[in-house]
Design a protein around this motif. Structure first.
Motif, PDB file in Angstrom:
ATOM      1  N   TYR A  14       0.886  -1.160   0.000  1.00  0.00           N
ATOM      2  CA  TYR A  14       0.000   0.000   0.000  1.00  0.00           C
ATOM      3  C   TYR A  14       0.924   1.210   0.000  1.00  0.00           C
ATOM      4  O   TYR A  14       1.588   1.474   1.009  1.00  0.00           O
ATOM      5  N   VAL A  19       2.974  -4.934   2.710  1.00  0.00           N
ATOM      6  CA  VAL A  19       2.249  -5.640   3.776  1.00  0.00           C
ATOM      7  C   VAL A  19       2.241  -7.157   3.593  1.00  0.00           C
ATOM      8  O   VAL A  19       2.037  -7.891   4.558  1.00  0.00           O
ATOM      9  N   GLY A  40      -5.029  -7.485  11.214  1.00  0.00           N
ATOM     10  CA  GLY A  40      -3.876  -6.773  10.674  1.00  0.00           C
ATOM     11  C   GLY A  40      -2.791  -7.680  10.119  1.00  0.00           C
ATOM     12  O   GLY A  40      -1.757  -7.216   9.641  1.00  0.00           O
ATOM     13  N   SER A  41      -3.017  -9.018  10.150  1.00  0.00           N
ATOM     14  CA  SER A  41      -1.981  -9.943   9.678  1.00  0.00           C
ATOM     15  C   SER A  41      -1.912 -10.008   8.147  1.00  0.00           C
ATOM     16  O   SER A  41      -0.963 -10.561   7.605  1.00  0.00           O
ATOM     17  N   GLY A  42      -2.943  -9.475   7.472  1.00  0.00           N
ATOM     18  CA  GLY A  42      -2.893  -9.437   6.005  1.00  0.00           C
ATOM     19  C   GLY A  42      -3.862 -10.381   5.323  1.00  0.00           C
ATOM     20  O   GLY A  42      -3.769 -10.592   4.110  1.00  0.00           O
ATOM     21  N   LYS A  43      -4.814 -10.929   6.075  1.00  0.00           N
ATOM     22  CA  LYS A  43      -5.751 -11.907   5.507  1.00  0.00           C
ATOM     23  C   LYS A  43      -6.593 -11.293   4.381  1.00  0.00           C
ATOM     24  O   LYS A  43      -6.715 -11.857   3.299  1.00  0.00           O
ATOM     25  N   THR A  44      -7.203 -10.138   4.676  1.00  0.00           N
ATOM     26  CA  THR A  44      -8.057  -9.504   3.681  1.00  0.00           C
ATOM     27  C   THR A  44      -7.242  -9.082   2.462  1.00  0.00           C
ATOM     28  O   THR A  44      -7.674  -9.270   1.315  1.00  0.00           O
ATOM     29  N   THR A  45      -6.058  -8.563   2.712  1.00  0.00           N
ATOM     30  CA  THR A  45      -5.193  -8.150   1.601  1.00  0.00           C
ATOM     31  C   THR A  45      -4.871  -9.347   0.708  1.00  0.00           C
ATOM     32  O   THR A  45      -4.939  -9.248  -0.519  1.00  0.00           O
TER      33      THR A  45
HETATM   34  N1  LIG Z   1      -6.246   0.405   2.178  1.00  0.00           N
HETATM   35  C1  LIG Z   1      -5.154   0.306   2.938  1.00  0.00           C
HETATM   36  N2  LIG Z   1      -4.181   1.254   2.896  1.00  0.00           N
HETATM   37  C2  LIG Z   1      -3.058   1.135   3.642  1.00  0.00           C
HETATM   38  N3  LIG Z   1      -2.787   0.106   4.442  1.00  0.00           N
HETATM   39  C3  LIG Z   1      -3.706  -0.872   4.533  1.00  0.00           C
HETATM   40  C4  LIG Z   1      -4.938  -0.831   3.781  1.00  0.00           C
HETATM   41  N4  LIG Z   1      -5.647  -1.961   4.065  1.00  0.00           N
HETATM   42  C5  LIG Z   1      -4.901  -2.649   4.949  1.00  0.00           C
HETATM   43  N5  LIG Z   1      -3.747  -2.011   5.235  1.00  0.00           N
HETATM   44  C6  LIG Z   1      -2.689  -2.498   6.136  1.00  0.00           C
HETATM   45  O1  LIG Z   1      -2.266  -3.771   5.668  1.00  0.00           O
HETATM   46  C7  LIG Z   1      -2.032  -4.667   6.749  1.00  0.00           C
HETATM   47  C8  LIG Z   1      -2.901  -5.891   6.587  1.00  0.00           C
HETATM   48  O2  LIG Z   1      -4.263  -5.523   6.701  1.00  0.00           O
HETATM   49  P1  LIG Z   1      -5.455  -6.514   6.371  1.00  0.00           P
HETATM   50  O3  LIG Z   1      -5.150  -7.239   5.123  1.00  0.00           O
HETATM   51  O4  LIG Z   1      -6.706  -5.728   6.410  1.00  0.00           O
HETATM   52  O5  LIG Z   1      -5.378  -7.526   7.609  1.00  0.00           O
HETATM   53  P2  LIG Z   1      -6.485  -8.492   8.231  1.00  0.00           P
HETATM   54  O6  LIG Z   1      -7.545  -8.728   7.211  1.00  0.00           O
HETATM   55  O7  LIG Z   1      -5.726  -9.733   8.598  1.00  0.00           O
HETATM   56  O8  LIG Z   1      -7.011  -7.812   9.455  1.00  0.00           O
HETATM   57  C9  LIG Z   1      -2.323  -3.861   8.023  1.00  0.00           C
HETATM   58  O9  LIG Z   1      -1.104  -3.377   8.500  1.00  0.00           O
HETATM   59  C10 LIG Z   1      -3.198  -2.738   7.543  1.00  0.00           C
HETATM   60  O10 LIG Z   1      -3.026  -1.596   8.338  1.00  0.00           O
END
Ligand SMILES: Nc1ncnc2c1ncn2[C@@H]1O[C@H](COP(=O)(O)OP(=O)(O)O)[C@@H](O)[C@H]1O
Ligand SMILES: [Mg+2]
Length: 262
Positions: A14, A19, A40-45
């Motif tokens: 990002y 990440v 915050g581990s990156g699952k959704t990403t």
């Molecule tokens: N749109 C975004 N812009 C910047 N950083 C992001 C964004 N979405 C997620 N992050 C960061 O990426 C990392 C992984 O987030 P995310 O994939 O949402 O984790 P999870 O789904 O496991 O909670 C975190 O550090 C979060 O702050």
């Protein structure tokens, strides 16, 4: 045997912040894989990078990415649009975010199916009803006539899964599909997902922060922490013979397993 999806060396940033890095992911035909890790581990990403649905400003790359014998790194924007929904479906945590509050459920089914498939209204109705029947929905006409607010949270999430299944995708990715629901409803939906896998021959990627929940429905579990894969193995290995200390920490946090000698 060839996997349904195989991705190597996923990297997501990002802006300047990386990440995810060095992640390999794969899933078999008709397999249920859970991605587990703390917030915050990156699952959704990771889940969104698989379907090329990251927010603006994100940059995702992978060395190889094959889905059902096709190279996803070579798809055009147009081909991605066709892929999403019809071959890979994505279900968000909050079904209210994609169920339109002022349109009856049945109409939303028809709009969704007819935006992807060139079929008549009568054929579409037939298809929707047959899927709902296969999913053991009762009172199908009542559900079709209902507005989203008239359905419980669990029912809305089942409707969202039904909308995905109607398209007969090969893969459904669900991000925390039941985290907002009570434990009974979560368990019911978990056993239903296992039945849908058998009935519809669909693979599922389930994103959850709850390792106990992942253990109820998955064939394999990927444990993530801080953008890295800690362990990715069969459910029995992860639950009964975890190799990493962090997996054991997550296991110890599952209340129902504690004190049962598992
Ligand atoms: N749109 C975004 N812009 C910047 N950083 C992001 C964004 N979405 C997620 N992050 C960061 O990426 C990392 C992984 O987030 P995310 O994939 O949402 O984790 P999870 O789904 O496991 O909670 C975190 O550090 C979060 O702050
Ligand atoms: Mg998330």
């Amino acid at each position: 045997m060839e996997k349904l999806l195989e991705i190597k060396e996923i990297k997501v940033s990002y802006g300047l912040k990386t990440v995810l890095e060095g992640i390999d992911f794969n899933i078999d035909y008709k397999e249920i894989v859970s991605i587990v890790g703390e917030s915050g581990s990156g699952k959704t990403t990771l889940a969104r990078s698989i379907i090329n649905l990251l927010p603006d400003g994100a940059r995702a790359t992978s060395q190889t990415c094959f889905f059902d014998h096709r190279d996803l790194n070579k798809l055009s924007k147009e081909e991605w649009r066709n892929m999403r929904g019809s071959e890979i479906a994505y279900i968000f945590q909050n079904p209210s975010s994609y169920l339109n509050p002022i349109i009856r459920i049945g109409k939303q089914f028809l709009e969704s199916i007819r935006s992807h498939r060139n079929i008549s209204k009568a054929e579409a109705i037939q298809k929707v009803k047959s899927v709902l029947k296969k999913m053991h929905f009762k009172d199908i006409d009542q559900i079709m006539n209902a507005y989203p607010y008239q359905l419980s949270g669990g029912m809305k999430q089942r409707v969202a899964i039904a909308m995905a299944l109607v398209m007969e995708p090969k893969l459904i990715i669900a991000d925390e599909p039941t985290s907002a629901l009570d434990a009974m409803t979560q368990n019911q939906i978990a056993s239903e997902i296992m039945a849908y896998r058998d009935d519809f021959e669909t693979s599922f990627i389930i994103v959850t922060h709850n390792l106990g929940y992942a253990a109820t429905l998955s064939d394999r579990i990927m444990v993530m922490r801080a953008g890295k894969v800690i362990e990715f193995d069969t459910k029995s290995k992860i639950i009964l013979a975890p190799q990493k200390a962090y997996t054991r920490v997550l296991l110890d946090a599952i209340p129902v397993l504690k004190g049962h000698g598992i």
